[in-house]
Design an enzyme around this catalytic site. Structure first.
Site, PDB file in Angstrom:
ATOM      1  N   CYS A 112       0.815  -1.227   0.000  1.00  0.00           N
ATOM      2  CA  CYS A 112       0.000   0.000   0.000  1.00  0.00           C
ATOM      3  C   CYS A 112       0.846   1.273   0.000  1.00  0.00           C
ATOM      4  CB  CYS A 112      -0.928   0.009   1.205  1.00  0.00           C
ATOM      5  SG  CYS A 112      -2.032  -1.399   1.220  1.00  0.00           S
ATOM      6  N   HIS A 253      -3.305   7.170   2.585  1.00  0.00           N
ATOM      7  CA  HIS A 253      -3.699   5.894   1.992  1.00  0.00           C
ATOM      8  C   HIS A 253      -5.091   5.541   2.502  1.00  0.00           C
ATOM      9  CE1 HIS A 253      -4.031   1.822   0.885  1.00  0.00           C
ATOM     10  NE2 HIS A 253      -3.799   1.335   2.089  1.00  0.00           N
ATOM     11  N   ASN A 283      -9.976  -0.335  -0.365  1.00  0.00           N
ATOM     12  CA  ASN A 283      -8.515  -0.189  -0.273  1.00  0.00           C
ATOM     13  C   ASN A 283      -7.901  -0.637  -1.593  1.00  0.00           C
ATOM     14  OD1 ASN A 283      -5.787  -0.468   0.185  1.00  0.00           O
ATOM     15  ND2 ASN A 283      -6.007  -1.457   2.181  1.00  0.00           N
TER      16      ASN A 283
HETATM   17  N1  ACO Z   1     -18.590  -8.979   8.084  1.00  0.00           N
HETATM   18  C1  ACO Z   1     -19.125  -9.330   9.273  1.00  0.00           C
HETATM   19  N2  ACO Z   1     -18.369  -9.650  10.345  1.00  0.00           N
HETATM   20  C2  ACO Z   1     -17.043  -9.637  10.193  1.00  0.00           C
HETATM   21  C3  ACO Z   1     -16.426  -9.307   8.973  1.00  0.00           C
HETATM   22  C4  ACO Z   1     -17.257  -8.967   7.876  1.00  0.00           C
HETATM   23  N3  ACO Z   1     -16.778  -8.620   6.676  1.00  0.00           N
HETATM   24  N4  ACO Z   1     -15.081  -9.378   9.125  1.00  0.00           N
HETATM   25  C5  ACO Z   1     -14.857  -9.746  10.399  1.00  0.00           C
HETATM   26  N5  ACO Z   1     -16.041  -9.909  11.047  1.00  0.00           N
HETATM   27  C6  ACO Z   1     -16.258 -10.306  12.431  1.00  0.00           C
HETATM   28  C7  ACO Z   1     -15.112 -11.104  12.980  1.00  0.00           C
HETATM   29  O1  ACO Z   1     -15.240 -12.470  12.624  1.00  0.00           O
HETATM   30  C8  ACO Z   1     -15.278 -10.888  14.469  1.00  0.00           C
HETATM   31  O2  ACO Z   1     -16.305 -11.709  14.919  1.00  0.00           O
HETATM   32  P1  ACO Z   1     -16.139 -12.505  16.334  1.00  0.00           P
HETATM   33  O3  ACO Z   1     -16.007 -11.424  17.353  1.00  0.00           O
HETATM   34  O4  ACO Z   1     -17.415 -13.294  16.419  1.00  0.00           O
HETATM   35  O5  ACO Z   1     -14.905 -13.320  16.178  1.00  0.00           O
HETATM   36  C9  ACO Z   1     -15.807  -9.444  14.550  1.00  0.00           C
HETATM   37  O6  ACO Z   1     -16.300  -9.128  13.238  1.00  0.00           O
HETATM   38  C10 ACO Z   1     -14.727  -8.439  14.964  1.00  0.00           C
HETATM   39  O7  ACO Z   1     -13.562  -8.705  14.202  1.00  0.00           O
HETATM   40  P2  ACO Z   1     -12.280  -7.814  14.325  1.00  0.00           P
HETATM   41  O8  ACO Z   1     -11.242  -8.276  13.370  1.00  0.00           O
HETATM   42  O9  ACO Z   1     -11.907  -7.662  15.763  1.00  0.00           O
HETATM   43  O10 ACO Z   1     -12.887  -6.419  13.846  1.00  0.00           O
HETATM   44  P3  ACO Z   1     -12.227  -5.004  13.856  1.00  0.00           P
HETATM   45  O11 ACO Z   1     -13.114  -4.038  14.533  1.00  0.00           O
HETATM   46  O12 ACO Z   1     -10.785  -5.041  14.257  1.00  0.00           O
HETATM   47  O13 ACO Z   1     -12.266  -4.626  12.323  1.00  0.00           O
HETATM   48  C11 ACO Z   1     -10.839  -4.589  10.400  1.00  0.00           C
HETATM   49  C12 ACO Z   1     -11.633  -5.445  11.375  1.00  0.00           C
HETATM   50  C13 ACO Z   1     -11.821  -3.670   9.668  1.00  0.00           C
HETATM   51  C14 ACO Z   1     -10.142  -5.510   9.417  1.00  0.00           C
HETATM   52  C15 ACO Z   1      -9.808  -3.729  11.179  1.00  0.00           C
HETATM   53  O14 ACO Z   1      -9.064  -4.527  12.054  1.00  0.00           O
HETATM   54  C16 ACO Z   1      -8.887  -3.015  10.259  1.00  0.00           C
HETATM   55  O15 ACO Z   1      -9.288  -2.141   9.527  1.00  0.00           O
HETATM   56  N6  ACO Z   1      -7.576  -3.332  10.292  1.00  0.00           N
HETATM   57  C17 ACO Z   1      -6.646  -2.809   9.370  1.00  0.00           C
HETATM   58  C18 ACO Z   1      -6.640  -3.705   8.208  1.00  0.00           C
HETATM   59  C19 ACO Z   1      -6.324  -3.052   6.925  1.00  0.00           C
HETATM   60  O16 ACO Z   1      -6.661  -1.927   6.672  1.00  0.00           O
HETATM   61  N7  ACO Z   1      -5.670  -3.805   6.078  1.00  0.00           N
HETATM   62  C20 ACO Z   1      -5.383  -3.351   4.782  1.00  0.00           C
HETATM   63  C21 ACO Z   1      -3.955  -3.269   4.492  1.00  0.00           C
HETATM   64  S1  ACO Z   1      -3.002  -2.464   5.700  1.00  0.00           S
HETATM   65  C22 ACO Z   1      -3.216  -0.905   5.406  1.00  0.00           C
HETATM   66  O17 ACO Z   1      -3.600  -0.593   4.324  1.00  0.00           O
HETATM   67  C23 ACO Z   1      -2.978   0.067   6.475  1.00  0.00           C
END
Ligand code: ACO
Length: 326
Positions: A112, A253, A283
């Site tokens: 990214c 980003h 993204n």
């Molecule tokens: N739909 C429904 N539920 C979902 C989904 C979905 N698409 N994805 C995950 N869940 C559920 C999980 O299974 C979990 O359920 P559980 O509690 O029963 O196990 C619950 O939602 C919470 O999951 P978390 O991973 O804790 O959710 P969080 O609030 O952390 O959000 C996310 C997840 C959006 C991925 C966040 O961690 C994030 O944005 N991280 C950065 C990731 C990123 O941006 N990566 C891209 C590349 S890196 C960069 O560009 C900076």
């Protein structure tokens, strides 16, 4: 003698997927995706479409806005992790599509942060007198790298390309400075095996298995992304000898609206100083910053002599920032 951006362009695949389209395929909901990420829709490659063609379209727009022809270029630098081939590079394929030869063309793999790295390298080479007119592109298709059964990653990514044309110019305008960082010890927070190129599109019968799809430790990544983007933003302005409050617009980003808002809060920036378009594209990895730049210009959010800051964090981990006097 510095480098100045004199033309920008963006291009996207033809297929738009809204969150409701994903609800029929995955155990997810529009409400979850919007509230956790800010994403409403994304554009994805479909079978037979080429990311190189999309990057060529963005490049031609940038060249035409710069009043230049492909044959005027002296180098092509592409931030990407989405080449269909181990070699040749994406940049060499793009060079061929643009119908030019005999100039250096190469990729920079920083996920990214790819465009931030590419802009920094192009600017440094231009300052040293190597090239006068350079095409810098960010292009990625991470929708082709997810396991489409994995709701934790499949909803996050979109595909696209953004391009900038840089020319050398004396005077105070242009790229003022860049800062690049990597932390290889965190490589396994976000990774994908290099196996199928961009063949595994949303509509393809060729599918990545769970092991071949993007592996991501989202919550840890979230925390590091916020800290690192704050740090690099503060440092790049300090290095350039300007004040953060003098920056007119930050183009971060576009991974997740919550990351962007958290960085803005920590920096004490008001919402009008931070460009946000993740809702429309998801993204798009290395394409996100140049797409945001092109949209911000179109929306008249950037004016002559404005200080504009670009920043990103991504797989590697890598992060970085460029500061530009427009
Ligand atoms: N739909 C429904 N539920 C979902 C989904 C979905 N698409 N994805 C995950 N869940 C559920 C999980 O299974 C979990 O359920 P559980 O509690 O029963 O196990 C619950 O939602 C919470 O999951 P978390 O991973 O804790 O959710 P969080 O609030 O952390 O959000 C996310 C997840 C959006 C991925 C966040 O961690 C994030 O944005 N991280 C950065 C990731 C990123 O941006 N990566 C891209 C590349 S890196 C960069 O560009 C900076």
């Amino acid at each position: 003698m510095g480098s100045r951006i004199v033309g920008t362009g963006r291009a996207l695949p033809r297929t738009r997927l809204v969150n409701q389209d994903l609800e029929s395929r995955l155990d997810t909901s529009d409400e979850w995706i919007r509230s956790r990420t800010g994403i409403e829709q994304r554009y994805v490659l479909t079978n037979g479409e080429s990311l190189v063609d999309i990057a060529a379209e963005a490049s031609r727009t940038a060249l035409s806005r710069a009043g230049l022809k492909p044959s005027d270029l002296e180098a092509i630098v592409v931030g990407t992790v989405s080449s269909d081939f181990g070699f040749p590079s994406f940049a060499c394929q793009l060079q061929d599509r643009l119908g030019i030869t005999d100039i250096p063309a190469f990729d920079l793999a920083a996920a990214c942060s790819g465009f931030i790295y590419a802009l920094s390298v192009a600017d440094a080479s231009m300052r040293s007198g190597d090239w006068k007119r350079v095409l810098v592109v960010g292009a990625d298709a991470l929708s082709t790298m997810v396991d489409w059964n994995d709701r934790r990653t499949a909803v996050l990514f979109g595909d696209g390309a953004g391009a900038c044309v840089l020319v050398t110019e004396p005077g105070p305008r242009g790229v003022l400075g860049s800062l690049l960082r990597s932390a290889g010890q965190h490589w396994n927070l976000l990774s994908v095996r290099n196996s199928a190129g961009t063949r595994c599109t949303y509509d393809s019968e060729v599918r990545r298995t769970a092991d071949e799809g993007i592996q991501m430790r989202g919550p840890e990544l979230f925390r590091i992304a916020v800290r690192s983007m704050e740090e690099v933003t503060r440092r790049v302005v300090e290095k350039a000898g300007v004040r953060l409050e003098d920056v007119a617009l930050i183009l971060p980003h576009q991974a997740n609206a919550r990351i962007i808002n958290a960085v803005a809060d920590r920096l004490g920036l008001s919402a009008d100083k931070v460009f946000l378009n993740v809702g429309r594209y998801g993204n798009t990895s290395a394409a996100s910053v140049p797409i945001a730049l092109d949209e911000a210009l179109e929306a008249n959010r950037i004016h002559d002599n404005d200080l504009v800051l670009l920043n990103a964090c991504g797989g590697g981990l890598t992060w970085g920032a460029n500061l530009v006097r427009w």
